[in-house]
Design an enzyme around this catalytic site. Structure first.
Site, PDB file in Angstrom:
ATOM      1  N   GLY A  12      -2.672 -11.752  -2.250  1.00  0.00           N
ATOM      2  CA  GLY A  12      -3.078 -12.092  -3.590  1.00  0.00           C
ATOM      3  C   GLY A  12      -3.069 -13.530  -3.255  1.00  0.00           C
ATOM      4  O   GLY A  12      -4.110 -13.929  -4.503  1.00  0.00           O
ATOM      5  N   PHE A  13      -2.114 -14.226  -2.825  1.00  0.00           N
ATOM      6  CA  PHE A  13      -2.970 -15.970  -2.947  1.00  0.00           C
ATOM      7  C   PHE A  13      -2.045 -16.455  -5.049  1.00  0.00           C
ATOM      8  O   PHE A  13      -3.306 -17.057  -5.236  1.00  0.00           O
ATOM      9  CB  PHE A  13      -3.808 -16.654  -2.675  1.00  0.00           C
ATOM     10  CG  PHE A  13      -3.382 -15.776  -1.077  1.00  0.00           C
ATOM     11  CD1 PHE A  13      -2.564 -15.985  -0.351  1.00  0.00           C
ATOM     12  CD2 PHE A  13      -4.910 -15.060  -0.545  1.00  0.00           C
ATOM     13  CE1 PHE A  13      -2.785 -15.346   0.449  1.00  0.00           C
ATOM     14  CE2 PHE A  13      -4.858 -14.322   0.563  1.00  0.00           C
ATOM     15  CZ  PHE A  13      -3.902 -14.577   1.523  1.00  0.00           C
TER      16      PHE A  13
ATOM     17  N   ILE B 195       2.963  -8.339   0.209  1.00  0.00           N
ATOM     18  CA  ILE B 195       1.461  -9.046  -0.084  1.00  0.00           C
ATOM     19  C   ILE B 195       0.876  -9.558   1.517  1.00  0.00           C
ATOM     20  O   ILE B 195       0.552 -10.193   1.123  1.00  0.00           O
ATOM     21  CB  ILE B 195       1.435  -9.865  -0.896  1.00  0.00           C
ATOM     22  CG1 ILE B 195       1.865 -11.157  -1.077  1.00  0.00           C
ATOM     23  CG2 ILE B 195       1.584  -9.075  -2.979  1.00  0.00           C
ATOM     24  CD1 ILE B 195       1.835 -12.784  -2.121  1.00  0.00           C
TER      25      ILE B 195
ATOM     26  N   GLY C 181      10.374 -14.666  -3.791  1.00  0.00           N
ATOM     27  CA  GLY C 181      10.415 -13.293  -3.429  1.00  0.00           C
ATOM     28  C   GLY C 181      11.465 -13.017  -2.393  1.00  0.00           C
ATOM     29  O   GLY C 181      12.285 -12.340  -2.084  1.00  0.00           O
TER      30      GLY C 181
ATOM     31  N   ILE D 209      16.432 -19.335   7.657  1.00  0.00           N
ATOM     32  CA  ILE D 209      15.071 -18.020   8.162  1.00  0.00           C
ATOM     33  C   ILE D 209      15.723 -16.618   8.215  1.00  0.00           C
ATOM     34  O   ILE D 209      16.162 -16.671   9.591  1.00  0.00           O
ATOM     35  CB  ILE D 209      14.781 -18.764   8.845  1.00  0.00           C
ATOM     36  CG1 ILE D 209      13.892 -20.097   8.803  1.00  0.00           C
ATOM     37  CG2 ILE D 209      13.361 -18.505   9.451  1.00  0.00           C
ATOM     38  CD1 ILE D 209      12.818 -21.156   7.278  1.00  0.00           C
TER      39      ILE D 209
ATOM     40  N   THR E 149       8.158 -13.737  11.258  1.00  0.00           N
ATOM     41  CA  THR E 149       7.221 -13.601   8.987  1.00  0.00           C
ATOM     42  C   THR E 149       7.527 -15.025   8.891  1.00  0.00           C
ATOM     43  O   THR E 149       5.875 -15.468   8.146  1.00  0.00           O
ATOM     44  CB  THR E 149       7.617 -12.407   8.931  1.00  0.00           C
ATOM     45  OG1 THR E 149       9.398 -12.678   8.960  1.00  0.00           O
ATOM     46  CG2 THR E 149       7.494 -11.392   9.822  1.00  0.00           C
TER      47      THR E 149
ATOM     48  N   GLN F 234       3.672 -17.090   7.878  1.00  0.00           N
ATOM     49  CA  GLN F 234       3.642 -17.621   6.502  1.00  0.00           C
ATOM     50  C   GLN F 234       2.772 -18.907   6.997  1.00  0.00           C
ATOM     51  O   GLN F 234       2.261 -19.833   5.430  1.00  0.00           O
ATOM     52  CB  GLN F 234       4.612 -17.769   5.224  1.00  0.00           C
ATOM     53  CG  GLN F 234       5.015 -16.391   4.593  1.00  0.00           C
ATOM     54  CD  GLN F 234       3.938 -16.015   3.894  1.00  0.00           C
ATOM     55  OE1 GLN F 234       4.091 -16.534   3.307  1.00  0.00           O
ATOM     56  NE2 GLN F 234       2.770 -14.698   4.880  1.00  0.00           N
TER      57      GLN F 234
ATOM     58  N   GLY G   2      12.044 -20.294  -1.025  1.00  0.00           N
ATOM     59  CA  GLY G   2      11.246 -19.832  -0.634  1.00  0.00           C
ATOM     60  C   GLY G   2      10.184 -20.914   0.672  1.00  0.00           C
ATOM     61  O   GLY G   2      10.920 -21.859   0.392  1.00  0.00           O
TER      62      GLY G   2
ATOM     63  N   GLU H 151       4.479 -20.808  -0.059  1.00  0.00           N
ATOM     64  CA  GLU H 151       3.762 -22.231  -0.805  1.00  0.00           C
ATOM     65  C   GLU H 151       4.383 -23.114   0.283  1.00  0.00           C
ATOM     66  O   GLU H 151       3.278 -24.351  -0.181  1.00  0.00           O
ATOM     67  CB  GLU H 151       3.809 -21.648  -1.974  1.00  0.00           C
ATOM     68  CG  GLU H 151       3.449 -20.452  -2.370  1.00  0.00           C
ATOM     69  CD  GLU H 151       3.445 -20.496  -4.186  1.00  0.00           C
ATOM     70  OE1 GLU H 151       2.614 -19.963  -4.643  1.00  0.00           O
ATOM     71  OE2 GLU H 151       4.774 -20.319  -4.126  1.00  0.00           O
TER      72      GLU H 151
END
Length: 725
Positions: free
Chosen positions: A238-239, A468, A511, A606, A611, A615, A679, A682
């Site tokens: 999605g970004f 996503i 998330g 973490i 995963t 990211q 998070g 990003e």
């Protein structure tokens, strides 16, 4: 990375849904087997500004299989905006085909519904529109700056006295940086299968935020929210482009109501340039003042950007410049130009990705002016207080990220003087940048269902969260396994259904923290209730299987909600990081290669290093793409996009990327949330572009302030004054 088979939080286990994906069994929005389904194809305008004067649908309507052609003349009347230039958000209504007015090239002007996808596509080409074209659309950024206004969405900010801070400085910098239009382009095209039956809507939709999608659809069609169900079991990227409900979704719901059958709309790759959002072009002026010893005295960040002529969105590029460094005099300004393009919206790390390019490039420029090591310059101006809010950081390991990264990278081998490290025809440069990303934590609810089968407890966790591609299924399963004390193989995770407990959805780097704490709360509540029913002390350790036996239950269900604490609200909560890049530039052709990258991050606990690593790799790749090639170009006469496919909108491929080392610092930020999670997705893209641009300067002595940095730009760029060429 070694993959363990162990359960629970902190282990780099394989994705629990990975097998479904590689076997083609994970159903995405356009893959659900809906009976009696038909297909719709949106039609796009071919002018940038004006209005429709006539429509001829007769030829399309004669074709076999065509069920309806919808334009503004026969479209369902939808809710409309009650103010001029409303701000775009993730719950904003999405009316379409409501008037003959054209706001931008590619705007939807109609939709064809047919029995097959091919029939709909062909018929869409036969619908004829005549336009009254406005001869003067606003499509030229540089020529339209007089129209800029102060947006309501991101207020200006200041502290101290900027003019006094600049006057106090021994060295000053005044430079402008440009980041271009970009498009998100997830692998999965935007898609929806919508069904309108007895006044109720069911939508299998590629959306990042399920709850917000139900709000937007219900508000657009003015029906009760309880009558809208959105399902997004798997989302193929999605970004940010799938945060809000776009017009193709409205077309599908409208079409389903009008033809009384389920309707599938899949946006074409071309339409993803014109109809699913984009990153704005941002022109950012940076002014910095510093003492000779490296102490910052002033920092100003002014952003000039654009929005559509009917909706407002401003990318918050100055967000980082308010809080990253200890500077007493600070100013952030935003101005927007209404232009005849679609409304831009959030793209991965909105504000941070683009704003960090300007800030961290400017910090490198100032370090060069001061003849100071750029790592030490950043460390000298570190702060444990967020001066923009006057709150302490919940945790901040930025200095540690910089020092550990410098050591891992071999920063001591960097030459201060540009153009002084060479191998054959290659000029070699090292660059650094600091990174930060707000680490939000939002209220999240979850349900856990415990079932005893053959002496084993199996748990199902349900929430309307989405995956996503980030690994939500896996980390939620690990969390449930951890707090229930059972193997992860005995946990099933069900996501992406608005009938499940409400979460904030995927976006904004909240998330992992939000979903996992929601799952934790549900699991803890289940165990507490089972213990309370049998008068077992809360602190007594009892296996969940024994608790079910003692309660004589084969099935038990509990819900839980996690939310930010008062301590969270009294702190500034961010993830931090540092990027190091080694770039080789051919001194004759300007061709360059990114040889090495080192990324160090402090992002709380973490949950799954595997995963999380993925990211960061994805973020670094997108950050490199900002520098290497990504840009959307506007045709200057008509206002359409020249770049409209992957043949001309270039993104990095494997050969473009470097050898990458990723380091996660051990950290558990219990102020951020009970699990200590922050998070990370990003954070991976933030300031990557600056580290590469700074490495290019160190290699060539050429300061590149406009992205992307192409070989052509490098060849013609002058060597900065003061650099020995």
């Amino acid at each position: 990375m070694e993959t363990l088979n162990a359960s629970g939080v902190g282990n780099p286990i394989n994705r629990v849904e990975g097998r479904l994906k590689v076997m083609g069994m994970a159903k995405y929005a356009s893959e659900f087997p809906v009976e009696n389904k038909v297909y719709a194809q949106g039609i796009n305008s071919t002018i940038a500004k004006g209005e429709i004067v006539s429509v001829d649908t007769s030829e399309a309507e004669k074709l076999d299989g065509v069920l309806a052609v919808i334009t503004y003349k026969n479209a369902e009347k939808l809710n409309s905006f009650d103010e001029e230039m409303p701000q775009l958000s993730t719950t904003t209504i999405a009316p379409v085909l409501q008037s003959p007015k054209i706001n931008y090239y590619g705007e939807y002007v109609g939709v064809v519904i047919a029995e097959t996808f091919e029939q709909a596509q062909y018929a869409a080409r036969l619908v004829k529109f005549e336009y009254k074209k406005d001869p003067d659309p606003t499509i030229h950024f540089d020529e339209s700056q007089a129209k800029a206004y102060k947006p309501s969405g991101n207020p200006d900010y200041s502290r101290g006295d900027m003019a006094a801070g600049m006057a106090e400085a021994d060295e000053t910098l005044d430079a402008t940086y440009n980041t271009p239009l970009e498009h998100h382009h997830p692998m999965e095209l935007h898609a929806i299968i919508a069904s309108w039956e007895n006044g109720k809507v069911t939508a299998y939709a590629s959306q990042q935020m399920v709850e917000n999608a139900t709000i937007a659809i219900s508000d657009t069609f003015q029906i009760p929210k309880k009558d809208v169900r959105v399902i997004a079991a798997y989302v193929g990227g999605g970004f940010g482009s799938k945060l809000n409900v776009e017009r193709h979704a409205t077309l599908a719901v409208m079409a389903s109501k009008m033809v009384n059958r389920p309707v599938q709309v899949t946006v074409t790759r071309h339409q993803m340039f014109t109809n699913t959002g984009m990153r704005q072009h941002n022109e950012q002026r940076m002014q910095i003042g510093a003492k000779r010893d490296g102490t910052l005295t002033a920092l100003s960040h002014e952003t000039l950007s654009h929005t559509s002529t009917y909706q407002e969105y401003q990318e918050p590029c100055g967000m980082i410049s308010k809080m990253l460094y200890d500077v007493p005099n600070n100013q952030i300004k935003y101005r927007l130009i209404p232009m005849n393009f679609q409304t831009p919206f959030a793209m991965r790390a909105p504000g941070e990705a683009t704003g960090s390019f300007a800030l961290e490039s400017a910090m490198d420029e100032m370090a060069w002016k001061l003849k100071m090591d750029p790592v030490e310059f950043r460390i000298k101006n570190d702060t444990q207080i967020d001066l923009s809010t006057d709150r302490p950081f919940s945790s901040r390991l930025l200095k540690e990220c910089l020092r550990i990264g410098a050591d891992k990278f071999g920063w001591e081998n960097r030459n201060m003087e540009p153009r002084s490290k060479q191998e054959g025809n290659w000029l070699i440069g090292y660059g650094v940048s600091a990174a930060s990303r707000r680490a939000p934590y939002r209220e999240t609810s979850a349900r856990v269902i415990l079932e005893m089968e053959k002496g084993q407890v199996h748990a199902t966790v349900q929430m309307d969260a989405t995956d996503i591609g980030t690994g939500s299924y896996t980390i939620i399963a690990q969390t449930a396994a951890e707090y229930l004390g059972i193997p992860v193989e005995q946990v099933t995770v069900e996501l992406g259904d608005s009938n499940f407990p409400v979460t904030p959805g995927s976006g904004g780097s909240w998330g992992a923290a939000s979903y996992c704490n929601g799952a934790r709360a549900a699991c803890e509540n289940a165990i507490s209730e089972l213990k309370r029913n049998r008068n077992i002390a809360e602190d007594e350790e009892v296996a969940v299987a024994d608790l079910l036996r003692q309660n004589k239950l084969a099935r038990f269900e509990a819900e839980g909600t996690a939310a930010p604490s008062e301590e969270f609200k009294n702190h500034s909560v961010f993830s931090f990081g540092a990027n190091f890049s080694e770039v080789w530039v051919d001194k004759d052709t300007g061709m360059y290669r990114i040889k090495r990258m080192v990324n160090v991050g402090s992002a709380g606990k973490i949950i799954n290093p595997k995963t999380a690593y993925g990211q960061i790799i994805g973020g670094l790749t997108m950050g490199a793409g900002m520098v290497i090639a990504e840009q959307t170009k506007v045709e200057p006469n008509f206002g359409n996009f020249i770049t409209r496919s992957f043949a001309d909108y270039h993104v990095p491929v494997n050969l473009d990327m470097a050898n990458i080392d990723v380091i996660f610092l051990p950290e558990e930020d219990k102020i951020a949330n009970k699990m200590g999670v922050k998070g990370i997705g990003e954070l991976g893209i933030t300031s990557v572009a600056a580290s590469i641009a700074n490495a290019i300067f160190n290699a060539t002595g050429k300061r590149m302030r406009d992205l992307p940095i192409t070989p052509e730009k490098l060849v013609v760029a002058p060597v900065e004054s003061g650099v020995v060429s």
